[in-house]
Design an enzyme around this catalytic site. Structure first.
Site, short mmCIF file in Angstrom:
data_model
loop_
_atom_site.label_atom_id
_atom_site.label_comp_id
_atom_site.label_asym_id
_atom_site.label_seq_id
_atom_site.Cartn_x
_atom_site.Cartn_y
_atom_site.Cartn_z
N ASP A 145 0.86 -1.18 0.00
CA ASP A 145 0.00 0.00 0.00
C ASP A 145 0.90 1.23 0.00
O ASP A 145 2.06 1.18 0.41
CB ASP A 145 -0.92 -0.01 1.22
CG ASP A 145 -2.19 0.80 0.98
OD1 ASP A 145 -2.19 1.64 0.04
OD2 ASP A 145 -3.17 0.62 1.71
N TRP A 146 0.36 2.33 -0.44
CA TRP A 146 1.19 3.46 -0.83
C TRP A 146 1.63 4.34 0.34
O TRP A 146 0.87 4.56 1.29
CB TRP A 146 0.45 4.29 -1.88
CG TRP A 146 0.29 3.53 -3.16
CD1 TRP A 146 -0.03 2.21 -3.30
CD2 TRP A 146 0.48 4.02 -4.48
NE1 TRP A 146 -0.06 1.86 -4.62
CE2 TRP A 146 0.25 2.95 -5.37
CE3 TRP A 146 0.82 5.27 -4.99
CZ2 TRP A 146 0.35 3.08 -6.75
CZ3 TRP A 146 0.92 5.41 -6.37
CH2 TRP A 146 0.69 4.32 -7.23
#
Length: 345
Positions: A145-146
Site C-alpha cells: 500500500d502506498w
C-alpha cells in the site's frame, strides 16, 4: 463485471494500464469510513462481486489490483493496529474473497494492507504471503500500500513483497545495500523480477498514450445510472407517496444540506474527477423532471418553514454523509471512521 470493464476502458483512456481496484475487505462494522469502497459484510457476496469486477477489468487488457491483503477494515489507527485472528477466522471470514479472486478471476496483482496481522505488518507477513503464493498458486506480483505500507527491507523481501509503492523507501538503495551485505539473496530479487515481468508480458503493459474519447462515454454514463437505480432500496411507501405525480401543478419542496450539493464520494482513493457540468444534484434533477411544475429549495432554518411546507404537495428531504463525515484515512489525510451512525442534526 460490466462496471469493471467500463472503468478499465476509462483507465486506458487516461493513459494508465494498472487499476488499483477492487477493494474486497470485509465490512465488519458500518462505521468504517471506507465502507463505500467494498462490497459489504458477507464474504461470499464480496468474493462474487470482486471476482466479476476483476474479470471485467482484465478482459479489457488492464491489470487489476485486489486490495488490501488482509484483515483491513478500519481507518483510524490503520497504520499501527495489529489485527489478531486465528486460522479459522482468517480462512472463513477475511481471506475467502481474495482466494476466489486469485484462483478464479486470476487477478494480476495483490496490494498488501497497512495494518499488522498477528504481529507482522502485512507487507512483510510471511504467513499471509505464503498463503497467497503457496496455498493459492498466485502467479502475479504483490505491491505495498502506498506511502506508509512498508517498514523493514529484509523482512519484506524474504516474506515475498515484490514492489514497494510509490517510492523506494525501504527497497531501492536500501535493498541493494542489503544484497551487497549478504542479508538478501539475489535469488529473491530474481523471484520478484520474474513475477513483475510475467505480469507485464501477460498484459503488454507498455506505454499507453491515452484517448480521452474513451472517458465519460454515453455508454459508461448510462451504466452508472443503471447501477445507481438498481442499488436503491425502498423501505416503505406510505400512502403511495411514490412515484411523485406528473399532474400539472404538482408542487415539490426540497430540503436538506445535501439537496443541492455535488456529493459524489470520498476525497481518498475513491475520489473521482467528473468533467465540469456533468454532476447533477438531487434538486437539479427534480427541477429537470418537474418541467413547468414548481420545485422550490427551502432552508431548514427558515422561521416560516412549517407554514411554507403546508402549501406543497410533496416534500423531498435529502440527508446523508459527505467526505467530511467519513472516508479514507484519518486526521489531516481524511475523515476516517465515523464515531456514530447518527445523521447530523
Amino acid at each position: 463485471r460490466r462496471v469493471g470493464a467500463a472503468i478499465a476502458r476509462e483507465t486506458r483512456g487516461l493513459g494508465a494500464n494498472v487499476l488499483l481496484a477492487p477493494t474486497v475487505n470485509v465490512l465488519r462494522h458500518p462505521r468504517w469510513g471506507r465502507a463505500q469502497e467494498t462490497y459489504g459484510a458477507d464474504p461470499l457476496h464480496i468474493a462474487l462481486f470482486g471476482a466479476a469486477f476483476v474479470e471485467g477489468v482484465q478482459a479489457e487488457g488492464i491489470v487489476s489490483t485486489v486490495k488490501h491483503y488482509a484483515l483491513n477494515s478500519i481507518e483510524n489507527g490503520r497504520l499501527s493496529i495489529d489485527v489478531l485472528a486465528d486460522a479459522r477466522t482468517m480462512r472463513e471470514i477475511y481471506l475467502p474473497p481474495f482466494e476466489r479472486i486469485v484462483k478464479e478471476a486470476k487477478v494480476a496483482t495483490v496490494m498488501t494492507a497497512y495494518n499488522s496481522v498477528n504481529g507482522s505488518f502485512a507487507s512483510e507477513n510471511a504467513e499471509l504471503l505464503s498463503i497467497l503464493y503457496d496455498d493459492w498458486g498466485f502467479a502475479g506480483f504483490t505491491m505495498s500500500d502506498w506511502m506508509y505500507g512498508t517498514h523493514d527491507t529484509v523482512k519484506a523481501v524474504h516474506a515475498g513483497l515484490d514492489l514497494e509503492m510509490p517510492n523506494p523507501k525501504i527497497y531501492g538503495p536500501a535493498l541493494a545495500a542489503a544484497v551487497q551485505a549478504g542479508e538478501v539473496d539475489e535469488a529473491l530479487l530474481d523471484r520478484s523480477v520474474r513475477r513483475l515481468l510475467f505480469t507485464a508480458f501477460c498484459y503488454d503493459v507498455g506505454s499507453i498514450e491515452g484517448d480521452r474519447s474513451l472517458v465519460e462515454t454515453d455508454e459508461a454514463r448510462a451504466l452508472a445510472l443503471e447501477v445507481a437505480q438498481r442499488s436503491l432500496v425502498l423501505l416503505q411507501n406510505e400512502g403511495g407517496a411514490l412515484p411523485l405525480s406528473d399532474e400539472e401543478g404538482f408542487s415539490i419542496a426540497v430540503l436538506g444540506r445535501l439537496a443541492d450539493a455535488e456529493n459524489i464520494g470520498d476525497t481518498g482513493s475513491s475520489h473521482v474527477n467528473p468533467s465540469p457540468g456533468t454532476v447533477v444534484t438531487p434538486y437539479q434533477g427534480l427541477v429537470a423532471r418537474a418541467g413547468s411544475n414548481p420545485v422550490e429549495l427551502l432552508e431548514a432554518s427558515d422561521p416560516e418553514l412549517a407554514e411554507k411546507l403546508a402549501s406543497f404537495d410533496a416534500v423531498v428531504l435529502v440527508v446523508g454523509y459527505t467526505a467530511e463525515d467519513e472516508g479514507e484515512g484519518e486526521g489531516s489525510f481524511g475523515a476516517g471512521d465515523r464515531a456514530s451512525l447518527s445523521l447530523r442534526d
